[in-house]
Motif scaffolding. Structure first.
Motif, mmCIF file in Angstrom:
data_model
loop_
_atom_site.group_PDB
_atom_site.id
_atom_site.type_symbol
_atom_site.label_atom_id
_atom_site.label_comp_id
_atom_site.label_asym_id
_atom_site.label_seq_id
_atom_site.Cartn_x
_atom_site.Cartn_y
_atom_site.Cartn_z
ATOM 1 N N VAL A 42 -73.139 61.284 11.754
ATOM 2 C CA VAL A 42 -72.035 62.144 11.230
ATOM 3 C C VAL A 42 -72.216 62.240 9.574
ATOM 4 O O VAL A 42 -72.112 63.343 9.080
ATOM 5 N N CYS A 43 -72.769 61.300 9.153
ATOM 6 C CA CYS A 43 -72.943 61.211 7.689
ATOM 7 C C CYS A 43 -74.061 62.247 7.196
ATOM 8 O O CYS A 43 -73.955 62.816 6.192
ATOM 9 N N ALA A 44 -75.159 62.654 8.125
ATOM 10 C CA ALA A 44 -76.010 63.577 7.584
ATOM 11 C C ALA A 44 -75.638 64.922 7.418
ATOM 12 O O ALA A 44 -76.161 65.645 6.410
ATOM 13 N N ARG A 45 -74.349 65.476 8.153
ATOM 14 C CA ARG A 45 -73.743 66.682 7.816
ATOM 15 C C ARG A 45 -72.683 66.415 6.711
ATOM 16 O O ARG A 45 -72.192 67.642 6.449
ATOM 17 N N CYS A 46 -72.266 65.308 6.388
ATOM 18 C CA CYS A 46 -71.153 65.183 5.747
ATOM 19 C C CYS A 46 -71.444 65.668 4.150
ATOM 20 O O CYS A 46 -72.482 65.194 3.715
ATOM 21 N N THR A 47 -70.786 66.363 3.255
ATOM 22 C CA THR A 47 -71.204 66.749 2.113
ATOM 23 C C THR A 47 -70.333 65.897 0.996
ATOM 24 O O THR A 47 -70.449 66.033 -0.147
ATOM 25 N N ARG A 48 -69.722 65.039 1.463
ATOM 26 C CA ARG A 48 -69.106 63.871 0.385
ATOM 27 C C ARG A 48 -70.100 63.035 -0.226
ATOM 28 O O ARG A 48 -71.114 62.839 0.476
ATOM 29 N N THR A 49 -70.063 62.918 -1.455
ATOM 30 C CA THR A 49 -71.044 62.113 -2.265
ATOM 31 C C THR A 49 -70.503 60.447 -2.248
ATOM 32 O O THR A 49 -69.560 60.137 -2.649
ATOM 33 N N MET A 50 -71.623 59.766 -1.822
ATOM 34 C CA MET A 50 -71.456 58.250 -2.009
ATOM 35 C C MET A 50 -71.792 57.805 -3.283
ATOM 36 O O MET A 50 -72.769 58.158 -4.103
ATOM 37 N N LYS A 51 -71.077 57.097 -3.690
ATOM 38 C CA LYS A 51 -71.294 56.362 -5.031
ATOM 39 C C LYS A 51 -70.638 55.103 -5.281
ATOM 40 O O LYS A 51 -69.651 54.800 -4.545
ATOM 41 N N VAL A 80 -65.598 62.763 -2.418
ATOM 42 C CA VAL A 80 -66.099 61.376 -2.638
ATOM 43 C C VAL A 80 -66.168 60.732 -1.255
ATOM 44 O O VAL A 80 -65.342 60.838 -0.587
ATOM 45 N N CYS A 81 -67.127 60.048 -0.682
ATOM 46 C CA CYS A 81 -67.511 59.292 0.474
ATOM 47 C C CYS A 81 -66.195 58.258 0.781
ATOM 48 O O CYS A 81 -65.891 57.773 -0.537
ATOM 49 N N PHE A 82 -65.775 58.545 1.949
ATOM 50 C CA PHE A 82 -64.349 57.689 2.231
ATOM 51 C C PHE A 82 -64.494 56.209 1.702
ATOM 52 O O PHE A 82 -63.989 55.289 1.370
ATOM 53 N N LEU A 83 -65.979 55.669 2.161
ATOM 54 C CA LEU A 83 -66.339 54.267 2.003
ATOM 55 C C LEU A 83 -66.115 54.011 0.437
ATOM 56 O O LEU A 83 -65.725 52.755 0.106
ATOM 57 N N ILE A 126 -62.209 52.976 5.683
ATOM 58 C CA ILE A 126 -63.233 52.697 6.579
ATOM 59 C C ILE A 126 -63.454 54.140 7.540
ATOM 60 O O ILE A 126 -62.528 54.882 8.124
ATOM 61 N N CYS A 127 -64.794 54.556 7.348
ATOM 62 C CA CYS A 127 -65.230 55.539 7.917
ATOM 63 C C CYS A 127 -66.424 55.290 8.700
ATOM 64 O O CYS A 127 -67.305 54.426 8.185
ATOM 65 N N LEU A 128 -66.527 55.740 9.917
ATOM 66 C CA LEU A 128 -67.590 55.302 10.907
ATOM 67 C C LEU A 128 -68.729 56.386 10.992
ATOM 68 O O LEU A 128 -69.671 56.319 11.944
#
Ligand code: SF4
Ligand code: SF4
Ligand code: SF4
Length: 318
Positions: A183-192, A211-214, A219-221
């Protein structure tokens, strides 16, 4: 795997069947809209609970089975589908992993009936179903523990594009492509990297939009879940709960697990301790593992509370 090959004069026959499920996977057929019409030029749908009123199981090339096995009727219907169809597709998370009803594996039949019927505040009679209803089996069983499966199509439900693609590849006699993206591969949120120190519940505050939920402590799976959905949840402001089931890595590598993978990632992006995240996911395992708990390879992961819950339930049956 058997391949089907056809021409317009020789339509490919399809049976579909739903076992214990919510019917969402069959609704996904209807969601294919005009794409379904294109497919219908080359297929003939025979047994299909949402489209036809055929009770028996005519011979068919392709069988789509949604839902898990929870009752004697489910077991019988799955076996009839296997006998009548050349190719069986386990269709949707319930069929592949047991699905959300699989979380029932950690409760006895009495507890489930008591919650759903006996003590349900939204029903009037509090009566259990009539004895004519097909007997309930002790556990929820993914279909491949009962019948042979040729193709797995998880998703809750699988996005119509994946159903369409699977049907098309079979109609054209091609081997279906098994995408392994998360699912992350298509998610446009930025991990930081952030200084977040606390794990948040889904309902705590308002998450930042991009921004990435993590990174934000939620907690995002997404990183441990196969993309069979086009990642709608993170795109619409909510965390992925893993409804399409775990990635191959989680399924096939005994030492990898949902909680440790997510904890590794989240602890690198925040100031939250890895063990704290593992404990949180373990504590809330009935939510985070619910879709796949009935699948042996997930339910039997080592050092996991689910093992204890299942053992407790099994002890009740002895
Ligand atoms: S996989 Fe999801 S949509 Fe499909 S039947 Fe199961 S609960 Fe419903
Ligand atoms: S963990 Fe969730 S929010 Fe972060 S990138 Fe993956 S899907 Fe997106
Ligand atoms: S919960 Fe995750 S796997 Fe399920 S539809 Fe949302 S993004 Fe897709």
């Amino acid at each position: 795997m058997a391949h089907t090959h056809t021409s317009k004069t020789d339509p490919v026959t399809i049976n579909t069947e739903w076992l214990s499920d919510c019917s969402g996977c069959h609704v996904a057929i209807v969601d294919m809209h005009e794409k379904l019409l294109n497919v219908l030029e080359t297929v003939q749908i025979l047994h299909c609970p949402v489209l036809t009123d055929i009770k028996d199981y005519p011979k068919a090339k392709i069988g789509l089975v949604s839902g898990a096995i929870r009752t004697e009727h489910d077991r019988h219907a799955a076996e009839e589908m296997r006998k009548s169809c050349d190719v069986i597709i386990a269709w949707g998370t319930c069929a592949v992993y047991g699905g959300i009803a699989g979380a029932g594996i950690v409760h006895t039949q009495e507890e489930i009936f008591d919650t759903v019927y006996g003590n349900n505040k939204t029903t009037i009679t509090h009566a259990a179903p009539s004895a004519e209803i097909s007997p309930f089996e002790q556990v929820v069983t993914p279909i491949d523990e009962v019948i042979g499966v040729d193709l797995y199509l998880p998703g809750c439900p699988p996005h119509p594009a994946f159903v369409f693609d699977a049907l098309l590849t079979l109609l054209e006699g091609r081997a279906p492509k098994a995408t392994k993206e998360t699912v992350c591969a298509r998610c446009t949120r930025t991990m930081k990297r952030t200084g977040v120190t606390k794990i948040k519940k889904n309902f705590d505050g308002v998450p930042e939009r991009d921004v990435c939920f993590l990174s934000q402590g939620y907690i995002c799976l997404g990183s441990v879940t196969l993309d069979r959905c086009m990642s709608p949840c993170p795109a619409n402001g909510t965390m992925c709960t893993g409804c399409a089931g775990a990635t191959m890595q989680i399924l096939t590598e005994p030492n990898r697990d949902i909680r440790t993978e997510v904890a590794d990632r989240m602890s690198r992006m925040t100031s939250i301790n890895r063990d704290e995240i593992i404990s949180e996911i373990e504590y809330s395992a009935k939510s985070h593992y619910s879709y796949t708990m009935a699948a042996k390879m997930i339910g039997k992961k080592p050092t996991f509370l689910i093992n204890k819950w299942i053992a407790n339930t099994e002890a009740e049956y002895e």
